[in-house]
Design a protein around this motif. Structure first.
Motif, PDB file in Angstrom:
ATOM      1  N   LEU A 108      43.236  28.356 -19.850  1.00  0.00           N
ATOM      2  CA  LEU A 108      44.364  28.407 -19.202  1.00  0.00           C
ATOM      3  C   LEU A 108      44.282  29.760 -18.566  1.00  0.00           C
ATOM      4  CD1 LEU A 108      46.985  26.471 -21.184  1.00  0.00           C
ATOM      5  CD2 LEU A 108      45.657  25.456 -19.219  1.00  0.00           C
ATOM      6  N   ASP A 109      44.609  29.702 -17.227  1.00  0.00           N
ATOM      7  CA  ASP A 109      44.714  31.219 -16.309  1.00  0.00           C
ATOM      8  C   ASP A 109      46.027  31.643 -16.658  1.00  0.00           C
ATOM      9  OD1 ASP A 109      45.164  33.154 -14.680  1.00  0.00           O
ATOM     10  OD2 ASP A 109      44.157  32.111 -12.983  1.00  0.00           O
ATOM     11  N   PRO A 110      45.789  32.983 -17.652  1.00  0.00           N
ATOM     12  CA  PRO A 110      47.292  33.594 -18.015  1.00  0.00           C
ATOM     13  C   PRO A 110      48.243  33.740 -16.942  1.00  0.00           C
ATOM     14  CG  PRO A 110      45.441  35.132 -18.135  1.00  0.00           C
ATOM     15  CD  PRO A 110      44.755  33.806 -17.688  1.00  0.00           C
ATOM     16  N   ARG A 111      47.867  33.830 -15.666  1.00  0.00           N
ATOM     17  CA  ARG A 111      48.769  34.164 -14.475  1.00  0.00           C
ATOM     18  C   ARG A 111      49.203  33.091 -13.757  1.00  0.00           C
ATOM     19  NH1 ARG A 111      49.381  39.204 -15.011  1.00  0.00           N
ATOM     20  NH2 ARG A 111      47.579  40.395 -15.640  1.00  0.00           N
ATOM     21  N   ARG A 153      56.458  27.402 -16.466  1.00  0.00           N
ATOM     22  CA  ARG A 153      56.292  28.368 -17.580  1.00  0.00           C
ATOM     23  C   ARG A 153      54.967  28.755 -17.583  1.00  0.00           C
ATOM     24  NH1 ARG A 153      59.982  27.118 -22.760  1.00  0.00           N
ATOM     25  NH2 ARG A 153      61.930  27.475 -21.576  1.00  0.00           N
ATOM     26  N   TYR A 154      54.579  30.012 -18.411  1.00  0.00           N
ATOM     27  CA  TYR A 154      53.282  30.429 -18.402  1.00  0.00           C
ATOM     28  C   TYR A 154      52.596  30.308 -19.570  1.00  0.00           C
ATOM     29  CZ  TYR A 154      54.342  32.955 -14.093  1.00  0.00           C
ATOM     30  OH  TYR A 154      54.662  33.462 -12.806  1.00  0.00           O
ATOM     31  N   HIS A 156      51.155  31.797 -21.938  1.00  0.00           N
ATOM     32  CA  HIS A 156      51.373  32.483 -23.226  1.00  0.00           C
ATOM     33  C   HIS A 156      52.756  32.034 -23.941  1.00  0.00           C
ATOM     34  CE1 HIS A 156      54.830  35.044 -21.606  1.00  0.00           C
ATOM     35  NE2 HIS A 156      54.014  34.871 -20.232  1.00  0.00           N
ATOM     36  N   GLU A 157      53.602  31.140 -23.164  1.00  0.00           N
ATOM     37  CA  GLU A 157      54.772  30.887 -23.778  1.00  0.00           C
ATOM     38  C   GLU A 157      54.714  29.489 -24.521  1.00  0.00           C
ATOM     39  OE1 GLU A 157      58.338  31.232 -20.753  1.00  0.00           O
ATOM     40  OE2 GLU A 157      56.521  31.667 -19.572  1.00  0.00           O
TER      41      GLU A 157
END
Lengths: 328, 312
Positions: A108-111, A153-154, A156-157
């Motif tokens: 998944l693209d972190p941005r 949400r991103y 990393h969450e």
């Protein structure tokens, strides 16, 4: 299932990775990652692809989706040769073939907020209006058990299991026919594994999906597959329906694999087939049958002549000279 | 469905934190970075409001206007300078101009130099590095060997050569400095494109049907540019320093432009007779470079992925 045209047909697929060395980067050898494998996947079924690390399972999955260019061979999807397509034709076939990745962290693209990630395919293919895409996205998130408010949400969450479900939603958003699942549960906790597997099964029923399910865990494969193909060192050694393969394995390697599945009963005694040594290097695979140096039943013929994949029983193919003798 | 969903989305999304927000938070926890930002803030303020802060026109020769001598030392009223003398807190320069006003205007020029050269270098460097890293093969070879040639020369020497060819002047000096700093950015971008390219989310985008340009500009580059932020910030400091050096040598800003390097160069023989004329421009250069270096160091720590889960 005979008589029906397969959804995916892989024929003599071959991928050699060059090994380069020296200053002028001369090709000194080839890693024979996938060597002339053929199999087919039928509409609505799950073909499990098992084998130990480095046997070419993932390479096969990536070749089928043309994430890698093959050295030789063809992959036909709905009658179209995937490797002959270019530009728009390739793009439109990709709508129907998706992938779920092994590592939910790097896939998944972190941005990118996860709603955007799920909508990405819809945006690329310009499906419907932005409002419709948004609704498809929310709907797909709901299908994999995520709430609408997660969309902003991103990555990393989220936890590993949630991320894997986001990956599934992303693949599902285009409503594909065929999904390559590249070890989708091997990076997850055991408790989450069954959750994700059941989700995949439910989605298969609901959307009539066809899976190529790559795994190294036999229990996982037994749980989800209709048919199973066993790979060893770049070759397919056995293909059969799940019941056939798990109850009447013909190839010595399959037998060894099955005998390694732990049984949660300490009193049960059974015959263990312990393989000696390591998997040989795919740069210089053994002559004849690739499994012969580790095979407890190997004979002279095994090191001289390469066994072809033949069909001793209907729907059960095996690449071993002595499969019939070993059947008992 | 969206009607009942949307309000909820907005309300709960307030808790969502992007990676940038985390970075900002971490950045503001570092004292050195804060000091850097404060210094940069003062600099930017001075640069913008120079015409209102400066007591004199930086170009105005004060002969006949006031009773001042060439290279007169600073005269500050609160520090005991007679109040009947005109106040010049950094003294008078060799051409009888107010040094303080010139220093203030110099901030303008230095910031413009720093940002414009780095922007130019980053844009070109990113394009070259991204193409080299993404496409690989002979394209990569040609671009990177070219960059190696540029890197083989000492930066300032190469800049001097370029300015000599183009002719002295501020604009040519900026071009020279920008060209000299391209390879550093190209290399950084290439390296990070190479690593991001192999990530699964790029493969996922490809499977979804994204074409190479989509993959490069939408998926890979946004994730590959973080190291560039640090290098860019530190690069501004280097650019300002190089521009000052070129101006010092007479190859950059030409008199009477109030540029710190050229002010320093013009008065270099008066170090012992009029030390204030080299002290203040030197101090200004040093503080500016320090500010950018502090911010750069802070950014490096804040963007370090290894610290991602420490002290959110």
């Amino acid at each position: 299932m005979n008589g029906v045209a397969p959804l995916l047909q892989v024929h003599n697929l071959k991928k050699y990775f060059p090994v380069q060395s020296g200053i002028i980067r001369r090709t000194v050898a080839y890693v024979q990652a996938v060597d002339e494998i053929s199999f087919e996947v039928y509409q609505g079924e799950t073909l499990g692809l098992v084998g130990e690390s480095g046997c070419g399972k993932t390479t096969t999955g990536r070749l089928v989706l043309r994430l890698l260019e093959p050295t030789a061979g063809t992959v036909f999807f709905e009658g179209q040769n995937v490797f002959a397509l270019k530009g728009e034709a390739l793009k439109s076939i990709r709508r129907n073939m998706q992938m779920i990745f092994q590592d939910p962290y790097s896939s998944l693209d972190p941005r990118l907020p996860i709603g955007e990630a799920v909508m990405e395919g819809l945006n690329i293919h310009r499906i419907g209006t932005p409002q419709e895409r948004f609704e498809i996205m929310l709907d797909t998130l709901a299908k994999v058990g995520l709430e609408p408010y997660h969309a902003r949400r991103y990555p990393h969450e989220f936890s590993g299991g949630q991320r894997q479900r986001i990956g599934i939603a992303r693949a599902l958003a285009l409503r594909p026919k065929f999904i390559v699942c590249d070890e989708p549960v091997s990076a997850l906790d055991v408790s989450i594994q069954s959750q994700v597997l059941n989700l995949l099964k439910d989605l298969q029923q609901e959307f009539g999906l066809t899976y190529l399910f790559i795994a190294h865990n036999l229990s996982v494969v037994e749980h989800i597959s209709d048919r199973v193909a066993v790979m060893y060192l770049g070759k397919i050694v056995e293909v059969a329906s799940r019941e056939e393969l798990f109850h009447h394995p013909l190839h010595p390697y399959t037998k060894a694999l099955l005998s390694a599945i732990p049984i949660p009963n300490p009193r049960l005694k059974r015959e263990r087939i312990l393989l000696k040594g390591d998997v040989p290097s795919p740069i210089r695979p053994p002559s004849g049958c690739r499994f012969h140096p580790r095979c407890p039943w190997a004979r002279a013929r095994c090191s001289e002549e390469e066994p072809l994949l033949r069909e001793p029983a209907t729907g059960h193919r095996v690449a071993c000279h002595f499969a019939e003798e070993l059947a008992h | 469905m969206p009607t009942e969903v949307k309000p909820q989305t907005e309300e709960l999304s307030l808790r969502s934190v992007s990676l940038w927000q985390i970075t900002w938070r971490r950045l503001f926890k570092r004292k050195s970075a804060l000091v850097g930002f404060a210094m940069l803030g003062v600099l930017v303020f001075v640069a913008i409001f120079a015409p209102w802060i400066a007591p004199y026109d930086p170009y105005q020769v004060l002969i006949g206007v006031e009773d001042v001598q060439r290279r007169e030392p600073p005269c500050i009223h609160v520090l005991g300078c007679p109040t009947d003398r005109p106040q010049h807190i950094m003294g008078i320069d060799g051409n009888v101009r107010d040094q303080f006003s010139r220093i203030l205007y110099g901030a303008r020029l230095s910031l413009i130099i720093g940002f414009s050269t780095v922007t130019f270098a980053i844009i070109l460097g990113t394009i070259l590095g991204a193409i080299a890293g993404f496409f690989g093969g002979w394209v990569d070879n040609i671009i990177m060997r070219l960059m190696d040639v540029l890197l083989a020369f000492p930066a300032l020497l190469l800049a001097i050569t370029i300015v000599t060819v183009l002719g002295p002047g501020l604009i040519n000096a900026l071009i020279a400095i920008a060209i000299v700093s391209i390879p550093a950015y190209a290399r950084i971008v290439r390296a990070s494109v190479l690593s991001v390219r192999e990530q699964d989310f790029v493969a996922a985008s490809r499977v979804l049907g994204g074409n190479p340009f989509y993959l490069l500009f939408r998926r890979i580059l946004p994730n590959a540019l973080t190291p560039l932020i640090v290098q860019g910030t530190l690069g501004i400091a280097t650019a300002i320093l190089d521009a000052a050096a070129l101006s010092f040598l007479g190859l950059g800003a030409q008199p009477p432009t109030p540029e710190w390097g050229s002010m320093l160069g013009a008065e270099r023989n008066q170090v012992f007779t009029a030390p204030h004329l080299v002290f203040y421009p030197g101090l200004a250069i040093m503080l500016t470079v320090l500010a950018f270096n502090l911010i750069g160091d802070g950014l490096r720590d804040a963007l370090d992925p290894r610290l991602a889960h420490v002290s959110k």
